[in-house]
Scaffold this active site. Structure first.
Site, short mmCIF file in Angstrom:
data_model
loop_
_atom_site.label_atom_id
_atom_site.label_comp_id
_atom_site.label_asym_id
_atom_site.label_seq_id
_atom_site.Cartn_x
_atom_site.Cartn_y
_atom_site.Cartn_z
N HIS A 134 0.84 -1.20 0.00
CA HIS A 134 0.00 0.00 0.00
C HIS A 134 0.87 1.25 0.00
CE1 HIS A 134 -3.21 -2.79 1.19
NE2 HIS A 134 -4.04 -1.88 0.74
N LYS A 138 -0.41 4.86 4.52
CA LYS A 138 -1.40 3.98 5.15
C LYS A 138 -1.02 3.73 6.61
CE LYS A 138 -3.92 -0.37 4.61
NZ LYS A 138 -5.25 0.27 4.79
#
Length: 245
Positions: A134, A138
């Site tokens: 990600h 995040k």
């Protein structure tokens, strides 16, 4: 017309849902809630909504549930990073309200979960590992989707889930999750089935947030005629498949 309340409206998911809602003719955004609001604003927010899509933070969940119960407002929860106490709140509220929770609302990620379950049954003697990637900002790790996938696989084979092995070797009865963070990646999840002679990999990559937003809106519509219970996106896709058969 279904009145949808959007919690977390100024976040990335909230903005994407606002952009995509016009694709659906049977619903509209009737109310918004974000970090600039007072928690007591949740009262009118729930009152003016048939269903709420929540992509905010775990900190407001208890208040949101209390006001949703007060006004009989259905809930679609897409927050990740929830702790056991949050799931207990959802389970209790779902005795009164229809609630759908999913760490990933996209059809692709849920299809990946379905395929992983099937592959796990067939590839009985293979080691299984999950790698999730990600964007650099995040907050939670591993991702909610990776945990969802691991729990799906673990339930089929009675495996333990390993988040951080440290310096120890891989145990026989476990599935490991590894995380990468960097760039502007919306989400990549890879499930590897590693045998002695071959490796099989199932992969899903989100190119943007549209699939998550569309899935959340579909979930809000689907929930309208459902009885009180705690649902998942798997329930939606299983239900849709049965209607076609």
């Amino acid at each position: 017309m279904i009145n949808i309340g959007l919690s977390g409206s100024t976040g990335k998911m909230g903005k994407t849902i606002t952009e995509r809602i016009d694709k659906f003719k049977d619903c509209k955004i009737s109310a918004k809630f974000n970090s600039t609001n007072n928690l007591d604003d949740l009262d009118n927010f729930c009152k003016n909504s048939d269903v709420i899509i929540d992509f905010s933070t775990p900190e407001i969940l208890e208040k949101l549930i209390n006001y949703a119960l007060k006004h009989n407002t259905k809930l679609v929860i897409g927050i990740t990073g929830l702790q056991p106490q949050h799931f207990k709140l959802l389970e209790k509220a779902a005795q009164t309200l229809p609630i759908l929770y999913s760490a990933n609302m996209s059809i692709g990620a849920n299809l990946l979960s379905y395929l992983a379950r099937k592959a796990t049954k067939i590839l009985d003697d293979y080691d299984i590992e999950i790698l999730e990637t990600h964007h650099r900002n995040k907050k939670d790790s591993p991702s909610g989707t990776a945990i969802m996938l691991a729990e799906t696989i673990a339930s089929e084979k009675g495996l333990n889930i390993a988040f951080n092995r440290g310096n120890r070797p891989r145990c026989e009865k476990e599935i490991g999750i590894s995380s990468l963070r960097g760039g502007n990646v919306h989400g990549i999840h890879e499930i590897s089935f590693l045998g002695d002679d071959e490796i099989i990999t199932l992969k899903h990559e989100a190119l943007n947030k549209n699939s998550f937003a569309i899935g959340a809106i579909k979930a809000a519509i689907w929930l309208q005629d459902k009885s009180p219970a705690l649902y998942s996106m798997q329930d939606i896709y299983n239900y849709s498949l049965k209607k076609q058969l």
